[in-house]
Design a protein around this motif. Structure first.
Motif, PDB file in Angstrom:
ATOM      1  N   THR A 190       7.956   2.496  -6.217  1.00  0.00           N
ATOM      2  CA  THR A 190       8.504   1.439  -7.035  1.00  0.00           C
ATOM      3  C   THR A 190       9.933   1.598  -7.274  1.00  0.00           C
ATOM      4  O   THR A 190      10.685   0.770  -7.399  1.00  0.00           O
ATOM      5  CB  THR A 190       7.598   1.178  -8.220  1.00  0.00           C
TER       6      THR A 190
ATOM      7  N   LEU B  35       6.149  -2.675  -9.961  1.00  0.00           N
ATOM      8  CA  LEU B  35       5.322  -2.971  -8.932  1.00  0.00           C
ATOM      9  C   LEU B  35       5.051  -4.648  -8.830  1.00  0.00           C
ATOM     10  O   LEU B  35       4.998  -5.056  -7.665  1.00  0.00           O
ATOM     11  CB  LEU B  35       3.943  -2.294  -9.272  1.00  0.00           C
TER      12      LEU B  35
ATOM     13  N   THR C   1       1.008  -1.276   0.063  1.00  0.00           N
ATOM     14  CA  THR C   1       0.127  -0.069  -0.069  1.00  0.00           C
ATOM     15  C   THR C   1       0.802   1.283   0.003  1.00  0.00           C
ATOM     16  O   THR C   1       0.573   2.271  -0.843  1.00  0.00           O
ATOM     17  CB  THR C   1      -0.841  -0.223   1.231  1.00  0.00           C
TER      18      THR C   1
ATOM     19  N   LYS D  44       2.798   1.653  -3.184  1.00  0.00           N
ATOM     20  CA  LYS D  44       1.686   2.338  -4.259  1.00  0.00           C
ATOM     21  C   LYS D  44       1.508   3.758  -4.134  1.00  0.00           C
ATOM     22  O   LYS D  44       1.353   4.639  -4.989  1.00  0.00           O
ATOM     23  CB  LYS D  44       0.563   1.481  -4.576  1.00  0.00           C
TER      24      LYS D  44
ATOM     25  N   ASP E 214       4.326   5.931  -4.406  1.00  0.00           N
ATOM     26  CA  ASP E 214       4.801   5.807  -5.711  1.00  0.00           C
ATOM     27  C   ASP E 214       6.452   5.488  -5.321  1.00  0.00           C
ATOM     28  O   ASP E 214       7.525   6.288  -5.951  1.00  0.00           O
ATOM     29  CB  ASP E 214       4.688   7.091  -6.575  1.00  0.00           C
TER      30      ASP E 214
END
Length: 216
Positions: free
Chosen positions: A121, A126, A113, A116, A119
């Motif tokens: 990654t 992902l 969570t 994501k 942001d």
């Protein structure tokens, strides 16, 4: 498949502090280094234990003692939960026998969570993060520590850091491995309280008490 850790052990670091202490700035500085990566809120082991409400209970939770048990479970079978309510009740938490459970399913969901939402990654996709957060083979803290090493190897960094706000009560449990390190950020209590009031509307009185409990 996850890459196996190379012979060289990577440093796994927690950056910790009360909210509005400067942990985000320090995390960004660490992440700016080519040989390091730092992610906010991921793999927060203490947050994956059921210890009450963030942030009040986390800021006031008593330091876990070396003999206190933390057991890895797939998910919670809640046998311990403290909701301190009023801040003046904090010392009552010391009366509990603290046998905490670290939920792997919660650790996974919280980590993904935050990757994501923020942001984060970064150098990986992902889907790759989702693969690395598959904890189906994790049975012990040794397995979990090896997973951290595998992630650092995958990222090709010497230092893998996680910013955990208000995880300090868990410090002795995280420093279980000689390759684990802990950085606590301390800011002047009045300026931190002012920032917390402006950002989250927290009262000055509670903020000073957070500082008193957290760093006592």
């Amino acid at each position: 498949m996850l890459k196996k850790s190379a012979n060289k052990a990577r440093k796994i670091v927690v950056v910790d502090g009360l909210a509005r202490s400067g942990t985000t700035l320090l995390s960004s500085l660490i992440h700016s280094q080519q040989s390091a990566a730092c992610y906010r809120g991921v793999f927060h082991e203490f947050l994956a234990c059921d210890v009450g409400r963030w942030k009040r209970d986390y800021a006031c939770f008593p330091l876990l003692r070396p003999k206190d048990q933390v057991r890895i479970v797939n998910d919670f079978s809640p046998n311990y939960k403290v909701s301190l309510g009023k801040i003046d009740q904090t010392p009552l938490a010391r009366l509990f026998t603290r046998k905490l459970e670290l939920s792997l399913s919660r650790l996974r969901s919280q980590t993904l969570t935050r990757i994501k939402r923020k942001d984060q990654t970064d150098r990986l996709s992902l889907s790759r993060w989702e693969e690395m957060c598959d904890f189906s083979s994790i049975k012990s803290f040794d397995d979990l520590d090896e997973r951290y090493q595998s992630i650092a190897t995958e990222l090709d960094v010497d230092v893998l850091a996680f910013r955990w706000n208000q995880g300090y009560p868990y410090i002795d449990k995280f420093l279980r491995n000689p390759n684990h390190y802990w950085i606590s950020v301390v800011r002047h209590p009045l300026t931190r309280a002012h920032s917390d009031f402006k950002t989250f509307g927290e009262s000055y009185e509670l903020d000073i008490r957070y500082t008193e409990n957290f760093f006592n």
